[in-house]
Design a protein around this motif. Sequence first.
Motif, PDB file in Angstrom:
ATOM      1  N   GLY A   1       0.910  -1.158  -0.077  1.00  0.00           N
ATOM      2  CA  GLY A   1      -0.139  -0.114   0.071  1.00  0.00           C
ATOM      3  C   GLY A   1       0.977   1.224  -0.048  1.00  0.00           C
ATOM      4  N   THR A   2       0.264   2.228   0.220  1.00  0.00           N
ATOM      5  CA  THR A   2       0.784   3.814   0.029  1.00  0.00           C
ATOM      6  C   THR A   2       1.862   3.918   1.369  1.00  0.00           C
ATOM      7  OG1 THR A   2      -1.082   4.761  -0.926  1.00  0.00           O
ATOM      8  CG2 THR A   2       0.507   6.279  -0.102  1.00  0.00           C
TER       9      THR A   2
ATOM     10  N   ARG B   1       5.980   3.429  -3.908  1.00  0.00           N
ATOM     11  CA  ARG B   1       4.843   3.559  -3.292  1.00  0.00           C
ATOM     12  C   ARG B   1       4.336   4.947  -2.562  1.00  0.00           C
ATOM     13  NH1 ARG B   1       5.898  -1.719  -0.018  1.00  0.00           N
ATOM     14  NH2 ARG B   1       4.125  -0.684   1.313  1.00  0.00           N
TER      15      ARG B   1
END
Length: 485
Positions: free
Chosen positions: A125-126, A206
């Motif tokens: 994810g981020t 990311r």
Amino acid sequence: MTEHTSELSADHATTPRNPEVDAHENRRQVLYWRLLARLFDHEEQATLESASLAVVEDIGLPSALLDPQASVDSIVQRHPELAAEFDGLMAPEPDDDGGHDRAAEVRRAALVSKVLLNVFSAGSGTVTAGQLARWQSDAGWLERALGCKPGELRGGRAGGGSRGSAAGPGVSPTGTGGRGTTPDLSRLIPAIGPELGAIEADLVKRMHLREVLADPGLAAQLTPSMSLIEQLLRDKNNLSGVALANAKALIRRFVDEVAEVLRTQVEKATVGALDRSVPPKRVFRNLDLDRTIWKNLTNWSPEEERLYVDRLYYRHTARKTTPQRLIVVVDQSGSMVDSMVNCTILASIFAGLPKVDVHLIAYDTQALDLTPWVHDPFETLLRTNLGGGTDGTVAMALAQPKIAEPRNTVVVWISDFYEWRTEPLFESMAAIHRSGAKFIPVGSVTSSGRGSVNPWFRERFKDLGTPVLSGHIRKLVHELKTFLA
């Protein structure tokens, strides 16, 4: 399998069991099983967690070691005595005979598990600026545990400790694992440096980097690294205002840190042989006292016990130097970004030496003469365009006219040599070698030494008598110092 099992059973039947040794071994296995479970399955295993907590508390270590959200920095800040234990924790010992204290091995397993879990369980994810900064700090502790300096294995600046490191009193924030030189990590399979660099690069990708750079508070949390600099250089044309200013500040900071490390490797370059055609300066600091006494011994008066000096002798200090031309050609395609950064900085350092005329050319499918900015690696890097294909013939068209006096010229060509037009490029390189110039093909110029080279070129360079130089940047520094001496 049955045969091995029967052998083990026989050994256990004849060897007296030590309950204390077994207890320590079981504890160590619990900690490592928990590490593996955490790395390969994000679901918490309650039994392993409770067993590990009991082990950690029993050996007197803080339970925060088992908290996946706790950074090594935060633990050391609260328990500064642990900093010395992390340094060199995993460094290979050449005389390791396996005779370790079992209780100490359990403690070591707990500390090793913490460092490995924080670095290799990077999630998905981020990524925020704070998360990247924390990972970089933890990766620095892993490098310290291996006996290196923070950033050294990831192809970045060696010795640039993470900002805000809580190493505690009396402990260097850069760490060396208690060793004066970088240890031999060749036994690590796979090589851990490139893997760390790959994880860091993934975290940077990311992260919403443009948004982070636009916020001075978030940008201040970033620690410059090779992966981050690569992303900044690729994205620089899409940045403006505050974001661009923050990006430039990070690039300049990284350049300055790497330059400081490389400069120490270059600063002792030889400055040439003594030029005896130039009379020595007759000043006191050049007085050759030993030679003066020796040449005037015939004037010794035994009666007076006095030496009469009718001539003084001075040392020659002027040195004979021939201007040398250094031409550095760097492949700036995506796979060579770390070499581009390192060699740009290295070229600027050599350009600062007397009697060295440095030229810098970068290329992918087009070539760019960066010589006007060679003294400023920051400005040079801002003019590069990383990525694209590779066509060395366009760089050769710029490099060949610069070879005015072959005997006083060295051409350093840094590339993986996966070229579009192989035959004509190699023939022109061979012609440079035959002309009397020194031609040095370089496959990689990184801190980790990682890099693949086209086998076709590797074999032909070997036959030509100019084998490809690959590995640590110190090797290239040594070659250049030898030629420029």
